[in-house]
Motif scaffolding. Structure first.
Motif, mmCIF file in Angstrom:
data_model
loop_
_atom_site.group_PDB
_atom_site.id
_atom_site.type_symbol
_atom_site.label_atom_id
_atom_site.label_comp_id
_atom_site.label_asym_id
_atom_site.label_seq_id
_atom_site.Cartn_x
_atom_site.Cartn_y
_atom_site.Cartn_z
ATOM 1 N N THR A 91 -5.042 -0.101 13.650
ATOM 2 C CA THR A 91 -4.034 -0.202 12.794
ATOM 3 C C THR A 91 -4.784 -0.821 11.517
ATOM 4 O O THR A 91 -4.880 -2.067 11.818
ATOM 5 C CB THR A 91 -2.782 -0.869 13.463
ATOM 6 N N ILE A 92 -4.918 -0.271 10.542
ATOM 7 C CA ILE A 92 -5.377 -0.854 9.350
ATOM 8 C C ILE A 92 -5.151 -2.279 8.939
ATOM 9 O O ILE A 92 -3.644 -2.337 8.576
ATOM 10 C CB ILE A 92 -5.634 -0.125 8.258
ATOM 11 N N ASN A 93 -5.854 -3.046 8.979
ATOM 12 C CA ASN A 93 -5.525 -4.432 8.370
ATOM 13 C C ASN A 93 -5.472 -4.518 6.884
ATOM 14 O O ASN A 93 -5.861 -3.726 6.112
ATOM 15 C CB ASN A 93 -6.687 -5.656 8.760
ATOM 16 N N ASN A 94 -4.567 -5.560 6.301
ATOM 17 C CA ASN A 94 -4.346 -5.724 4.876
ATOM 18 C C ASN A 94 -5.710 -5.616 4.157
ATOM 19 O O ASN A 94 -6.044 -4.978 3.077
ATOM 20 C CB ASN A 94 -3.598 -6.781 4.724
ATOM 21 N N LYS A 95 -6.599 -6.187 4.457
ATOM 22 C CA LYS A 95 -7.930 -6.503 3.889
ATOM 23 C C LYS A 95 -8.592 -5.190 3.616
ATOM 24 O O LYS A 95 -9.092 -4.932 2.730
ATOM 25 C CB LYS A 95 -8.876 -7.451 4.583
ATOM 26 N N PHE A 96 -8.527 -4.266 4.879
ATOM 27 C CA PHE A 96 -9.047 -2.994 4.967
ATOM 28 C C PHE A 96 -8.487 -2.009 3.729
ATOM 29 O O PHE A 96 -9.040 -1.476 3.057
ATOM 30 C CB PHE A 96 -9.052 -2.665 6.274
ATOM 31 N N ALA A 97 -7.098 -2.008 3.944
ATOM 32 C CA ALA A 97 -6.270 -1.259 2.884
ATOM 33 C C ALA A 97 -6.458 -1.662 1.577
ATOM 34 O O ALA A 97 -6.548 -0.705 0.904
ATOM 35 C CB ALA A 97 -4.797 -1.479 3.541
ATOM 36 N N PRO A 110 -2.599 3.863 -4.025
ATOM 37 C CA PRO A 110 -2.242 3.856 -2.714
ATOM 38 C C PRO A 110 -2.057 5.019 -2.196
ATOM 39 O O PRO A 110 -2.059 5.415 -1.045
ATOM 40 C CB PRO A 110 -0.582 3.283 -3.380
ATOM 41 N N SER A 111 -1.537 6.465 -3.047
ATOM 42 C CA SER A 111 -1.461 7.626 -2.494
ATOM 43 C C SER A 111 -2.889 8.075 -1.655
ATOM 44 O O SER A 111 -2.848 8.698 -0.608
ATOM 45 C CB SER A 111 -1.230 8.516 -3.668
ATOM 46 N N ALA A 112 -4.004 7.751 -2.508
ATOM 47 C CA ALA A 112 -5.120 8.519 -1.730
ATOM 48 C C ALA A 112 -5.552 7.779 -0.665
ATOM 49 O O ALA A 112 -6.016 8.052 0.499
ATOM 50 C CB ALA A 112 -6.415 8.324 -2.855
ATOM 51 N N THR A 113 -5.209 6.335 -0.487
ATOM 52 C CA THR A 113 -5.490 5.605 0.585
ATOM 53 C C THR A 113 -4.466 6.158 1.778
ATOM 54 O O THR A 113 -5.179 6.329 3.143
ATOM 55 C CB THR A 113 -5.151 3.966 0.561
ATOM 56 N N GLY A 150 -7.168 11.818 8.429
ATOM 57 C CA GLY A 150 -8.423 11.536 8.997
ATOM 58 C C GLY A 150 -9.629 12.490 8.527
ATOM 59 O O GLY A 150 -10.538 12.127 9.346
ATOM 60 N N ARG A 151 -9.435 12.832 7.213
ATOM 61 C CA ARG A 151 -10.484 13.838 6.941
ATOM 62 C C ARG A 151 -11.435 13.296 6.156
ATOM 63 O O ARG A 151 -11.350 12.122 5.879
ATOM 64 C CB ARG A 151 -9.786 14.953 6.077
ATOM 65 N N MET A 152 -12.618 13.923 6.232
ATOM 66 C CA MET A 152 -13.785 13.325 5.599
ATOM 67 C C MET A 152 -13.760 14.043 4.091
ATOM 68 O O MET A 152 -13.735 15.123 4.045
ATOM 69 C CB MET A 152 -15.037 13.817 6.176
ATOM 70 N N ALA A 170 -12.440 10.870 -6.540
ATOM 71 C CA ALA A 170 -11.709 10.104 -6.383
ATOM 72 C C ALA A 170 -12.037 8.531 -6.650
ATOM 73 O O ALA A 170 -11.045 7.781 -6.489
ATOM 74 C CB ALA A 170 -11.503 10.101 -4.848
ATOM 75 N N GLY A 171 -13.223 8.401 -6.890
ATOM 76 C CA GLY A 171 -13.651 7.183 -7.169
ATOM 77 C C GLY A 171 -14.401 6.353 -6.414
ATOM 78 O O GLY A 171 -14.660 4.942 -6.474
#
Length: 264
Positions: A148-154, A163-166, A173-175, A184-185
Motif C-alpha cells: 500500500t503506497i505511502n504518501n511519500k512514494f505517491a 494524479p491520474s497517471a500515478t 501495474g503495467r510497465m 509522461a515526464g
C-alpha cells in the motif's frame, strides 16, 4: 582519466562506487537478480551516497544499475520469511535510503537502462534528472503484492506525472516503455542504449561545470516549491496490507497469480 573504485560485496551482490573527474558514480551490481536490493544493500547504498560528500571534488552523482537493468527494487523473496512488523520496518528503512539520495546537496542523475520497478522506480524518482535508454521500462506493480503506497512514494510520482497517471501506474501495474515514460515526464532524456553511458557522462560533466551555489540553491528552492504538504508522515498509509501483502509475496515466490481477499 583517473578512476577510483570501491566495491562493497555481499556474496554476489555489490554496490560499486567510483570517482572520476568531478563525478561520483554508484552502480548497483546484482545482475543475477535484476539488481534487486537486499536489506543490507539498501543500507550500504545510503552509506555510499553520503560518502560522495567526503570528497569536495565530487560535483555530481551518477546512479545506475549494471547490465540490462536499473533495479527491480527490493528483493521480494526476503519478505517471505519475516513478520509484517519487520516488513513494515524494512520499507521505512528503504524509504529513508531513497530520501537520503533525494536530499543530497549535489545533483543526482539517474541512468535508466532496462527496468526500474517498484522501489527501483522510487529510487529513480529521487534523482534530479533521469536519462533513459530506448530499453528503459518503468513501473510500480505494487498491486500484485499487496503493498500500500505511502504518501511519500505517491507524492514523488504525482509531482512528476500528475494524479491520474500515478493512479494508472498503480491500478494497472503495467510497465511503461521508454518512449511512453519519456512522454509522461518520467525521463528527462531518451537516448539509444549504445549512447547511454557516453551521453550520461557528458551530461554529468556539463552539470558539474555549473556554479555549486546555483545548483544547491535550485535543489532547495524546487524542494520547497513541491513540498506543499510538510507533514507527509502524519496519518500516512502503512507500506503493507496485513492480508494482501503475505499472499502477494507467497504468490511472487511461487510464481503464480495472487488470490487476494476481495471482501474489503
Amino acid at each position: 582519466m583517473q578512476v577510483r573504485t570501491m566495491r562493497l560485496d555481499e556474496e554476489e551482490a555489490k554496490i560499486i562506487y567510483q570517482e572520476t573527474a568531478g563525478l561520483a558514480i554508484i552502480t548497483i551490481d546484482r545482475p543475477q537478480a535484476k539488481n534487486a536490493l537486499t536489506a543490507n544493500m539498501w543500507d550500504q547504498l545510503a552509506k555510499i551516497a553520503l560518502k560522495t560528500l567526503d570528497n569536495p571534488k565530487n560535483k555530481v552523482l551518477l546512479l545506475r544499475g549494471s547490465g540490462e537493468n536499473f533495479t527491480a527494487g527490493s528483493d521480494i523473496k526476503e519478505f517471505n520469511s519475516i513478520s509484517l512488523e519487520k516488513a513494515e520496518e524494512a520499507f521505512v528503512h528503504m524509504e529513508r535510503t531513497i530520501s537520503t539520495i533525494e536530499n543530497l546537496p549535489l545533483p543526482v542523475i539517474g541512468i535508466i537502462n532496462g527496468p526500474a520497478m517498484g522501489a527501483g522506480l522510487e529510487l529513480a524518482m529521487a534523482c534530479d534528472i533521469r536519462i533513459g535508454s530506448d530499453k528503459a521500462k518503468m513501473g510500480i506493480p505494487v498491486g500484485k503484492l499487496g503493498i500500500t503506497i505511502n504518501n511519500k512514494f505517491a507524492k514523488r510520482l504525482v509531482d512528476l506525472v500528475g494524479p491520474s497517471a500515478t493512479k494508472d501506474f498503480v491500478f494497472t501495474g503495467r510497465m511503461y516503455k521508454a518512449e511512453e515514460a519519456f512522454k509522461a515526464g518520467m525521463l528527462n532524456y531518451l537516448v539509444a542504449e549504445k549512447d547511454l553511458t557516453r551521453f550520461s557522462i557528458r551530461m554529468g560533466k556539463l552539470v558539474a561545470g555549473m556554479s555549486p551555489a546555483s545548483l544547491l540553491a535550485v535543489k532547495r528552492s524546487v524542494k520547497e516549491c513541491v513540498d506543499s504538504t510538510p507533514s507527509l508522515w502524519q496519518g500516512s498509509t502503512p507500506f503493507v496490507d496485513p492480508q494482501d501483502f503475505p499472499e502477494g509475496v507467497r504468490a511472487f515466490v511461487e510464481k503464480r497469480p495472487p488470490q487476494f481477499n476481495r471482501q474489503k
